[in-house]
Write a protein that holds these residues in place. Structure first.
Motif, PDB file in Angstrom:
ATOM      1  N   LYS A   1       0.821  -1.217   0.000  1.00  0.00           N
ATOM      2  CA  LYS A   1       0.000   0.000   0.000  1.00  0.00           C
ATOM      3  C   LYS A   1       0.856   1.269   0.000  1.00  0.00           C
ATOM      4  CE  LYS A   1      -0.608   0.226   5.041  1.00  0.00           C
ATOM      5  NZ  LYS A   1       0.154   1.489   5.216  1.00  0.00           N
ATOM      6  N   ASP A   2       2.104   1.156   0.462  1.00  0.00           N
ATOM      7  CA  ASP A   2       2.987   2.326   0.545  1.00  0.00           C
ATOM      8  C   ASP A   2       3.967   2.407  -0.625  1.00  0.00           C
ATOM      9  OD1 ASP A   2       1.844   3.074   2.944  1.00  0.00           O
ATOM     10  OD2 ASP A   2       3.308   1.966   4.153  1.00  0.00           O
TER      11      ASP A   2
ATOM     12  N   THR B   1      -2.378   7.932   0.100  1.00  0.00           N
ATOM     13  CA  THR B   1      -2.097   6.657  -0.563  1.00  0.00           C
ATOM     14  C   THR B   1      -2.551   6.758  -2.014  1.00  0.00           C
ATOM     15  OG1 THR B   1      -2.373   5.412   1.501  1.00  0.00           O
ATOM     16  CG2 THR B   1      -2.547   4.175  -0.559  1.00  0.00           C
TER      17      THR B   1
END
Length: 456
Positions: free
Chosen positions: A131-132, A165
């Motif tokens: 997700k990062d 994000t």
């Protein structure tokens, strides 16, 4: 080095303190660059390792970040980013990748350090949650100055990237109210403002170049004949080839005297007949002498289509002397292109210091093009001055300084450097087709003739 530092070299007949000091500086410069690599040297190994990592980690997302992704001219380490939600398994798989040697003294659950087996380039691999991945890719592939650039709401780009994000880099820039900015441009040198009113399609590409204008043949110190170089460029799809062999002062490079210039021009006329519409332009790389003059008479200079003026000797100059020398050469009405302005050889020799603004301003006044020498050891004019040159209306020329057929391919690295500085197609001399370039050279020569007529 010890002999220099103890003063022994200065005592040797024919040397002296000044020579000893120069040797010390050269050795210190070389030592300071240990462990650094040219982008061109490690481009292929880097892409091979990226491919191996991607194949070994099919469930992860893998990318090169850092200086290599930003296409810096000098690389100290190759940095990879891996998006994975199973860091332990990922680290195990990394150690199975052929060609990677781990530094077992530096161990971390989310970071792998080591080097390539060959060449021994330092490798850093960081593992982050999937997700990062995009935010970390953005943060690790931009300069601090770029990340501090304010968004429409006043928030620094880096802060926006870090706190949100994103699924893609394009999405992140859209959230900042900006068009997408590729990693090589993220230097904080005006690119954020530029993209607001321009399109990335305006930037120079390798396909835009119609021919190279700084090249050498066996007439001077090249490995291939004039005919071989010309035929090769034609086979590569270029419209023209500019020959700029060394001039008579470059005796160490078999520089051309007047008789050999006449001989070369006759051969060019013959080649142009046989290869038409492909064209060979008659140029010379005329040495800028210590007083700033060129090393041929005006009568000889007038026989060429264009002149590349370059410094090759007397490189130990302070900024005032070097700048004055270049300014006089720029003011010569026969100078068409200023070649490799600082004489640097990356990682080998520091260039002589010049007042870049004064040199560029003089080129603007005298309608002189500045070369981005595309040889990977030069890349001179430095990309950091490209935008300033364009702002002053100075055109640039991507020139490989090729001494053999294979050297023509170095045009690619000149384009990389030019694009990094924001170079556009419009401001690149050798995006002109053959007819346009011939007209450009003819117009300059006509101005020279008018100048001479007024002088007489």
């Amino acid at each position: 080095m010890e002999a220099c530092q103890s003063g022994q070299v200065a005592k040797i007949k024919g040397f002296g303190q000044k020579t000893q000091d120069s040797i010390i500086l050269a050795l210190e410069y070389k030592a300071s660059n240990q462990g650094k690599w040219l982008y061109a040297e490690i481009e292929q190994p880097a892409k091979e390792i990226l491919d191996r990592l991607s194949k070994s980690l099919p469930e992860a997302t893998v990318a090169i970040v850092g200086d290599f992704e930003m296409e810096a001219e000098i690389i100290e380490s190759l940095t990879f980013l891996i998006g994975s939600d199973n860091a332990g398994h990922t680290l195990g798989e990394i150690n199975k990748v052929d060609g990677l040697v781990q530094d077992t003294n530096v161990l971390s659950p989310y970071r792998w350090e080591g080097h390539l087996a060959t060449p021994e380039v330092k490798i850093l691999i960081t593992i982050v949650p999937k997700k990062d991945f995009i935010k970390q890719k953005l943060l690790k592939s931009a300069s601090k100055a770029h990340l501090l650039s304010p968004t429409e709401k006043g928030q620094p780009l880096g802060e926006l990237f870090y706190k949100a994000t994103f699924n893609t880099e394009e999405e992140a820039y859209e959230a900042a109210g900006l068009p997408f900015i590729p990693a090589p441009l993220r230097e904080g040198t005006g690119e954020v403002e530029w993209v607001k009113t321009h399109s990335l399609d305006e930037l120079l590409t390798l396909e835009d170049l119609k021919g190279p204008l700084h090249n050498h043949s066996t007439y001077s110190d090249g490995k291939n004949t004039l005919k071989e170089m010309s035929e090769f460029c034609k086979s590569e799809g270029y419209d023209y080839f500019g020959i700029a062999d060394h001039s008579r002062s470059a005796f160490y490079a078999n520089g051309l005297d007047e008789d050999r210039i006449h001989q070369q021009h006759k051969e060019i006329d013959s080649i142009n007949e046989s290869l038409a519409p492909f064209r060979v332009f008659k140029g010379i790389e005329s040495d800028i002498l210590t007083d700033g003059s060129l090393d041929y008479s005006d009568e000889v200079l007038a026989t060429f289509d264009y002149i590349v003026a370059s410094v090759h000797s007397g490189l130990s100059m302070d900024i005032n002397k070097a700048t004055a020398r270049l300014l006089k050469a720029i003011e010569n009405p026969y100078t068409t292109i200023l070649g490799h302005p600082t004489g640097r050889l990356l990682l080998r020799r520091e260039g002589y210091p010049i007042d870049h603004r004064a040199v560029i301003d003089a080129c603007a006044i005298n309608d002189v093009v500045i070369e981005i020498n595309a040889n990977p050891w030069r890349l001179d004019l430095d990309w950091r001055w490209v935008r300033y040159a364009m702002d002053q209306g100075v055109m640039l020329s991507i020139n490989p300084d090729a001494h053999e057929k294979a050297g023509i391919a170095h045009m690619k690295f000149g384009v990389i450097a030019g694009r990094k500085g924001g170079l556009t197609k419009e401001m690149t001399l050798n995006t002109k087709n053959g007819e346009e370039l011939a007209s450009y050279f003819e117009n300059r020569k006509r101005k020279n003739n008018e100048h001479d007529a007024k002088g007489s």
